[in-house]
Write a protein that holds these residues in place. Structure first.
Motif, PDB file in Angstrom:
ATOM      1  N   GLY A  43       0.817  -1.217   0.000  1.00 38.28           N
ATOM      2  CA  GLY A  43       0.000   0.000   0.000  1.00 38.28           C
ATOM      3  C   GLY A  43       0.846   1.260   0.000  1.00 38.28           C
ATOM      4  N   VAL A  44       1.867   1.289   0.859  1.00 38.60           N
ATOM      5  CA  VAL A  44       2.753   2.461   0.932  1.00 38.60           C
ATOM      6  C   VAL A  44       3.493   2.667  -0.383  1.00 38.60           C
ATOM      7  CG1 VAL A  44       4.807   3.410   2.060  1.00 38.60           C
ATOM      8  CG2 VAL A  44       3.024   2.321   3.441  1.00 38.60           C
ATOM      9  N   CYS A  45       3.986   1.573  -0.966  1.00 37.12           N
ATOM     10  CA  CYS A  45       4.742   1.663  -2.218  1.00 37.12           C
ATOM     11  C   CYS A  45       3.854   2.148  -3.362  1.00 37.12           C
ATOM     12  CB  CYS A  45       5.354   0.310  -2.563  1.00 37.12           C
ATOM     13  SG  CYS A  45       6.707  -0.188  -1.468  1.00 37.12           S
ATOM     14  N   LEU A  46       2.642   1.606  -3.473  1.00 38.68           N
ATOM     15  CA  LEU A  46       1.735   2.024  -4.542  1.00 38.68           C
ATOM     16  C   LEU A  46       1.356   3.497  -4.398  1.00 38.68           C
ATOM     17  CD1 LEU A  46      -0.639  -1.070  -4.893  1.00 38.68           C
ATOM     18  CD2 LEU A  46       1.220  -0.375  -6.405  1.00 38.68           C
ATOM     19  N   LEU A  47       1.130   3.942  -3.161  1.00 42.82           N
ATOM     20  CA  LEU A  47       0.804   5.348  -2.924  1.00 42.82           C
ATOM     21  C   LEU A  47       1.977   6.244  -3.328  1.00 42.82           C
ATOM     22  CD1 LEU A  47      -1.132   7.495  -1.801  1.00 42.82           C
ATOM     23  CD2 LEU A  47      -0.120   7.080   0.472  1.00 42.82           C
ATOM     24  N   SER A  48       3.192   5.828  -2.984  1.00 37.80           N
ATOM     25  CA  SER A  48       4.387   6.608  -3.319  1.00 37.80           C
ATOM     26  C   SER A  48       4.589   6.676  -4.827  1.00 37.80           C
ATOM     27  CB  SER A  48       5.618   5.989  -2.651  1.00 37.80           C
ATOM     28  OG  SER A  48       5.466   5.941  -1.247  1.00 37.80           O
ATOM     29  N   ILE A  49       4.375   5.555  -5.505  1.00 39.82           N
ATOM     30  CA  ILE A  49       4.524   5.525  -6.967  1.00 39.82           C
ATOM     31  C   ILE A  49       3.476   6.420  -7.620  1.00 39.82           C
ATOM     32  CG2 ILE A  49       4.384   4.037  -9.014  1.00 39.82           C
ATOM     33  CD1 ILE A  49       5.443   1.750  -7.164  1.00 39.82           C
ATOM     34  N   PHE A  50       2.252   6.396  -7.089  1.00 38.00           N
ATOM     35  CA  PHE A  50       1.172   7.226  -7.624  1.00 38.00           C
ATOM     36  C   PHE A  50       1.504   8.714  -7.456  1.00 38.00           C
ATOM     37  CE2 PHE A  50      -2.888   9.493  -7.041  1.00 38.00           C
ATOM     38  CZ  PHE A  50      -3.491   9.199  -8.261  1.00 38.00           C
ATOM     39  N   PHE A  52       4.455  10.001  -7.170  1.00 37.00           N
ATOM     40  CA  PHE A  52       5.618  10.274  -8.023  1.00 37.00           C
ATOM     41  C   PHE A  52       5.190  10.664  -9.442  1.00 37.00           C
ATOM     42  CE2 PHE A  52       8.912   8.845 -10.984  1.00 37.00           C
ATOM     43  CZ  PHE A  52      10.041   9.476 -10.460  1.00 37.00           C
ATOM     44  N   LEU A  53       4.095  10.057  -9.950  1.00 32.44           N
ATOM     45  CA  LEU A  53       3.635  10.337 -11.314  1.00 32.44           C
ATOM     46  C   LEU A  53       3.198  11.792 -11.494  1.00 32.44           C
ATOM     47  CD1 LEU A  53       1.560   7.084 -12.010  1.00 32.44           C
ATOM     48  CD2 LEU A  53       3.828   7.647 -12.885  1.00 32.44           C
ATOM     49  N   PHE A  54       2.810  12.462 -10.400  1.00 34.37           N
ATOM     50  CA  PHE A  54       2.301  13.833 -10.492  1.00 34.37           C
ATOM     51  C   PHE A  54       3.363  14.881 -10.136  1.00 34.37           C
ATOM     52  CE2 PHE A  54      -1.458  11.208  -9.985  1.00 34.37           C
ATOM     53  CZ  PHE A  54      -2.317  11.736 -10.938  1.00 34.37           C
ATOM     54  N   LEU A  55       4.582  14.432  -9.875  1.00 27.33           N
ATOM     55  CA  LEU A  55       5.652  15.380  -9.590  1.00 27.33           C
ATOM     56  C   LEU A  55       6.138  16.039 -10.874  1.00 27.33           C
ATOM     57  CD1 LEU A  55       7.804  13.331  -7.024  1.00 27.33           C
ATOM     58  CD2 LEU A  55       6.259  15.220  -6.519  1.00 27.33           C
ATOM     59  N   PRO A  56       6.719  17.249 -10.783  1.00 26.65           N
ATOM     60  CA  PRO A  56       7.313  17.882 -11.965  1.00 26.65           C
ATOM     61  C   PRO A  56       8.402  16.999 -12.561  1.00 26.65           C
ATOM     62  CG  PRO A  56       7.109  19.453 -10.157  1.00 26.65           C
ATOM     63  CD  PRO A  56       6.776  18.117  -9.586  1.00 26.65           C
ATOM     64  N   PHE A  57       8.627  17.178 -13.856  1.00 28.60           N
ATOM     65  CA  PHE A  57       9.565  16.316 -14.583  1.00 28.60           C
ATOM     66  C   PHE A  57      10.943  16.316 -13.934  1.00 28.60           C
ATOM     67  CE2 PHE A  57      12.934  15.849 -17.748  1.00 28.60           C
ATOM     68  CZ  PHE A  57      12.640  14.592 -18.243  1.00 28.60           C
ATOM     69  N   PHE A  58      11.458  17.516 -13.538  1.00 29.51           N
ATOM     70  CA  PHE A  58      12.801  17.596 -12.954  1.00 29.51           C
ATOM     71  C   PHE A  58      12.874  16.785 -11.656  1.00 29.51           C
ATOM     72  CE2 PHE A  58      15.842  19.611 -10.045  1.00 29.51           C
ATOM     73  CZ  PHE A  58      17.003  19.461 -10.791  1.00 29.51           C
ATOM     74  N   ASN A  59      11.841  16.898 -10.820  1.00 26.18           N
ATOM     75  CA  ASN A  59      11.819  16.146  -9.556  1.00 26.18           C
ATOM     76  C   ASN A  59      11.720  14.641  -9.800  1.00 26.18           C
ATOM     77  OD1 ASN A  59      12.004  18.475  -8.032  1.00 26.18           O
ATOM     78  ND2 ASN A  59       9.786  18.715  -7.815  1.00 26.18           N
ATOM     79  N   ARG A  60      10.951  14.261 -10.816  1.00 29.84           N
ATOM     80  CA  ARG A  60      10.860  12.829 -11.140  1.00 29.84           C
ATOM     81  C   ARG A  60      12.220  12.283 -11.572  1.00 29.84           C
ATOM     82  NH1 ARG A  60       6.378  12.008 -15.413  1.00 29.84           N
ATOM     83  NH2 ARG A  60       6.572  14.259 -15.695  1.00 29.84           N
ATOM     84  N   TYR A  61      12.944  13.095 -12.348  1.00 33.78           N
ATOM     85  CA  TYR A  61      14.280  12.674 -12.796  1.00 33.78           C
ATOM     86  C   TYR A  61      15.230  12.571 -11.606  1.00 33.78           C
ATOM     87  CZ  TYR A  61      18.817  12.809 -15.104  1.00 33.78           C
ATOM     88  OH  TYR A  61      20.091  12.523 -15.507  1.00 33.78           O
ATOM     89  N   GLY A  64      14.383   9.579  -9.323  1.00 34.15           N
ATOM     90  CA  GLY A  64      14.168   8.332 -10.059  1.00 34.15           C
ATOM     91  C   GLY A  64      14.625   7.096  -9.304  1.00 34.15           C
ATOM     92  N   ILE A  65      15.773   7.217  -8.615  1.00 35.10           N
ATOM     93  CA  ILE A  65      16.296   6.074  -7.846  1.00 35.10           C
ATOM     94  C   ILE A  65      15.334   5.705  -6.725  1.00 35.10           C
ATOM     95  CG2 ILE A  65      18.153   5.300  -6.326  1.00 35.10           C
ATOM     96  CD1 ILE A  65      20.082   6.990  -7.950  1.00 35.10           C
ATOM     97  N   LEU A  66      14.796   6.729  -6.046  1.00 34.40           N
ATOM     98  CA  LEU A  66      13.846   6.473  -4.954  1.00 34.40           C
ATOM     99  C   LEU A  66      12.595   5.770  -5.474  1.00 34.40           C
ATOM    100  CD1 LEU A  66      13.298   6.919  -1.932  1.00 34.40           C
ATOM    101  CD2 LEU A  66      12.232   9.105  -2.533  1.00 34.40           C
ATOM    102  N   ASN A  67      12.131   6.185  -6.641  1.00 39.64           N
ATOM    103  CA  ASN A  67      10.961   5.536  -7.234  1.00 39.64           C
ATOM    104  C   ASN A  67      11.266   4.081  -7.576  1.00 39.64           C
ATOM    105  OD1 ASN A  67       8.214   5.726  -8.363  1.00 39.64           O
ATOM    106  ND2 ASN A  67       9.248   5.366 -10.317  1.00 39.64           N
ATOM    107  N   GLY A  68      12.488   3.860  -8.072  1.00 40.33           N
ATOM    108  CA  GLY A  68      12.896   2.482  -8.372  1.00 40.33           C
ATOM    109  C   GLY A  68      12.914   1.613  -7.131  1.00 40.33           C
ATOM    110  N   ILE A  69      13.321   2.208  -6.002  1.00 42.98           N
ATOM    111  CA  ILE A  69      13.341   1.456  -4.740  1.00 42.98           C
ATOM    112  C   ILE A  69      11.925   1.070  -4.325  1.00 42.98           C
ATOM    113  CG2 ILE A  69      13.812   1.648  -2.267  1.00 42.98           C
ATOM    114  CD1 ILE A  69      16.247   3.384  -3.004  1.00 42.98           C
ATOM    115  N   PHE A  70      10.985   2.006  -4.470  1.00 42.05           N
ATOM    116  CA  PHE A  70       9.590   1.703  -4.114  1.00 42.05           C
ATOM    117  C   PHE A  70       9.010   0.604  -5.015  1.00 42.05           C
ATOM    118  CE2 PHE A  70       9.438   6.011  -2.052  1.00 42.05           C
ATOM    119  CZ  PHE A  70       9.109   5.545  -0.793  1.00 42.05           C
ATOM    120  N   ILE A  71       9.348   0.649  -6.304  1.00 40.70           N
ATOM    121  CA  ILE A  71       8.871  -0.393  -7.224  1.00 40.70           C
ATOM    122  C   ILE A  71       9.439  -1.750  -6.820  1.00 40.70           C
ATOM    123  CG2 ILE A  71       8.973  -1.230  -9.604  1.00 40.70           C
ATOM    124  CD1 ILE A  71       8.928   1.703 -10.502  1.00 40.70           C
TER     125      ILE A  71
END
Length: 696
Positions: A43-50, A52-61, A64-71
């Motif tokens: 649940g926590v990981c899916l919420l974090s990934i969701f 992440f999708l709405f963050l600005p492009f620069f922040n997503r870039y 990116g490593i943190l998002n990979g960890i959640f996945i």
């Protein structure tokens, strides 16, 4: 290999998913976490990934490593959750939660009874447990052992029986280094067993059959009939059955051991070799369909359905399912004119199989299958480039040997870990056995096709029998060579992983042309050597007393360094099966060899003194004396069926520890245990607690 260069991870996205998924399965099995933990993590990981999708492009870039960890964590938790759900013991309806001795059970046979040495054996699913008050629906499987008499003839697949005889929980022998049979059965959802005589069960009317299972059983019977009627020779027929459909109940165990010792047991185990040949045959047969546009779609459909039919007929073993999935992906890729990474295809197949049953991960065939294919893909070309032959025939045979050598790189550490041996002449055996086995397999398919022509079937069967006889004879002669087998090898799981990491580092170096892989590989090899050296030092300094759990037998080892002295029933020395099953794994684990005498061990009839410890063995009725000063007995081993009373015995000596070995009747140990408890004397029963090991 350059094609896999720096884009390796981009070309294998499923591999990045598979690794944390496997880690989750292992974590759940080792630590048995509650499923709520994994649901929270998902649940926590899916919420974090969701988010992440709405963050600005620069922040997503940047993140990116943190998002990979959640996945990765999400897939780790998913693997763990699937492992929790697949564990039968977590099912509320598991029969172990309700069963009590004296209950009536209703079970259905999942297969036809198979004849064994002393009984018939079959797996069965339990559907109901009944007592005086109610009939409870349950789930779970048991092993039925049926007495050899006429009553077995009325049982077949789908037969439902009713019985009241108490179930026995499946347990391990508990001997050091022994096979974990309890875990093996649990992964197949089998937790109990029972032995039934004809008067102890009742066959209920009607059958509970699944049409696909019945179709496969009937088809296997027809294939077995064809092979048995046309191929002469008992051993030849048995090997033909194993080669074609994986039926191993008729195999001569000595012959299987010969194939194992010479490194060609993979021929008997249905694997990618067999599926590859079937795939080649199917592509040849259905090739004309490709030329007609209107029915071109039939080509992949017919190939895939027949591949899976063969996989099911072969028993749906992990290696077969993996190969079937692999070739299915290849066929579909060719149909859509798309080329995919082989590693990604393998990762997809492994992911699907582990979703179906996470505990396939512990299957030796599953491990060796993926290791062999990966090893061939990575190392075949570098090995092949060792030599160059202008002659095409010589070059062809060298290519076959290059494949065999390449397959060993990743499979050898696993083989040593599981089987404790290495066949040194595997090139010689594979050089002859693989081509012969391939010809035999193709011939068997042809035999089944033309079986309705008796004369042609008989000729084909005799030819196949001759080829199998030649292959068996060759394998057995190679086994007789004194240095054909490096036996009694012992590496632990950490050392095995280090060897695999060493191979992975070398593979990265070969694929990426990066020296970093070579450096890491050498580092892991250095760690392996350090741990290996430390284990040998530990072995040289070990001192142990081991009382084994051998049914109705006395078996004791006094261990000093790399030597052991055996003090037990002499008939065990002549019983190869009992010795290899109960005693050999421990001696391999502790790296010991037999000796006629051992330092610091003195013996006077049934009294032993070893490194300051006083050991008394009682296996017959003794007279009790009350001395002025009671002698100290550090270890009292009770064996056979002596007449003794613990109260009187404790007055004659000061007992520190009591051990009941496997030869003591269980009803007697029940009384002696109560006496020990009242006298506050520690006791150990090897039949229920496993082997007793005293480290000195």
């Amino acid at each position: 290999m350059a094609g896999y260069g720096s884009n390796f991870w981009k070309r294998t996205p499923f591999l990045k998913i598979l690794l944390p998924f496997i880690a989750g399965i292992v974590l759940q099995w080792q630590f048995q976490f509650d499923q709520k933990l994994w649901w929270i993590i998902i649940g926590v990981c899916l919420l974090s990934i969701f988010i992440f999708l709405f963050l600005p492009f620069f922040n997503r870039y940047r993140l990116g490593i943190l998002n990979g960890i959640f996945i990765s964590l999400a897939f780790l938790a998913t693997g763990a959750l699937l492992a929790w759900q697949k564990d039968l013991r977590n099912n509320e309806q598991w029969l172990g939660n309700y069963y009590q001795p004296g209950n009536v059970l209703i079970a259905t046979l999942d297969e036809p009874p198979v004849e064994k040495t002393k009984s018939y054996k079959a797996n069965a699913s339990v559907h109901y447990i009944a007592n005086e008050k109610q009939k409870i629906p349950v789930t779970g499987k048991i092993i039925l052992y049926l007495k050899k008499d006429s009553s077995v003839s009325q049982l077949s697949y789908g037969s439902t029986i009713l019985f009241k005889r108490p179930l026995q929980e499946i347990k391990n022998s508990g001997n050091p280094g022994g096979f974990d049979y309890k875990r093996y059965c649990l992964f197949k959802e089998i937790t109990h067993q029972v032995y039934l005589k004809s008067e102890e069960f009742e066959v209920l009317p009607g059958k509970q059959e699944k049409w696909l299972t019945k179709f496969l059983i009937d088809t296997r019977k027809e294939v077995l009939t064809i092979l048995r009627e046309n191929i002469p020779g008992k051993r030849e027929t048995a090997l033909a059955e194993a080669l074609l459909i994986g039926y191993k109940d008729d195999l001569d165990q000595a012959l299987v051991q010969s194939y194992t010792n010479t490194g060609v047991v993979h021929i008997i185990a249905i694997s990618g070799l067999h599926l590859g040949l079937i795939y080649w045959l199917l592509t040849m047969i259905f090739r004309p369909l490709k030329k007609k546009k209107k029915i071109r779609w039939l080509n992949p459909l017919l190939i895939i359905t027949r591949l899976w039919l063969f996989a099911l007929l072969a028993g749906a073993q992990p290696s077969v399912l993996r190969s079937a999935l692999m070739f299915t992906a290849i066929v579909l890729g060719e149909s859509f004119d798309r080329k995919t990474s082989v590693f990604n295809t393998m990762a997809v197949s492994a992911f699907i199989l582990l979703c179906i049953n996470p505990y396939m991960l512990w299957d030796v065939g599953f491990q060796l299958s993926y290791a062999a294919v990966s090893s061939i893909i990575i190392f075949m070309r570098p090995v092949y480039n060792w030599f160059y032959f202008k002659n095409k025939i010589v070059d062809f045979f060298w290519k076959l040997n290059a494949v065999t050598i390449a397959a060993q790189v990743l499979t050898v550490p696993l083989s040593i870990y599981h089987f404790h041996q290495f066949p040194t002449l595997f090139i010689l055996t594979n050089f002859v056995a693989v081509p012969l086995a391939s010809c035999v397999l193709i011939g068997e398919v042809f035999l089944c096709v033309i079986s309705f022509i008796p004369a042609l079937a008989a000729i084909t069967g005799k030819a196949l029998g001759s080829m199998i006889w030649l292959m068996n004879s060759y394998i057995e002669k190679i086994e007789l060579i004194s240095f054909s087998l490096w036996d009694r090898l012992q590496i632990n799981i950490v050392q095995t992983l280090l060897l695999l990491l060493f191979a992975a580092g070398i593979a990265y170096w070969l694929m990426e042309k990066a020296r970093q892989g070579l450096r890491w590989g050498i580092f892991f090899l250095f760690l392996f050597i350090v741990l290996r050296s430390y284990s040998f030092i530990t072995t040289n300094n070990q001192k142990k007393i081991i009382v084994y759990n051998v049914p109705q037998k006395r078996a004791i080892d006094f261990v000093n360094g790399k030597s052991y002295f055996f003090a037990g029933d002499t008939d065990l020395l002549a019983n190869d099966f009992a010795r290899n099953f109960h005693l050999k794994p421990s001696r391999i684990l502790f790296r010991t060899t037999s000796t006629d005498s051992i330092s610091s061990l003195t013996r006077s009839e049934n009294y032993f003194q070893y490194y300051g410890k006083h050991i008394l063995l009682i296996d017959s009725t003794i007279r009790y004396r009350t001395p002025e000063i009671k002698p100290q007995v550090d270890l009292l081993i009770i064996s056979k069926n002596p007449r003794l009373y613990m109260n009187q015995l404790s007055q004659s000596m000061n007992i520190k520890q009591v051990v009941f070995d496997g030869s003591v009747p269980s009803w007697k140990t029940t009384y002696w245990k109560k006496d020990c408890d009242s006298l506050k004397i520690p006791w150990h029963d090897v039949t229920t607690q496993g082997a007793f090991v005293m480290n000195l």
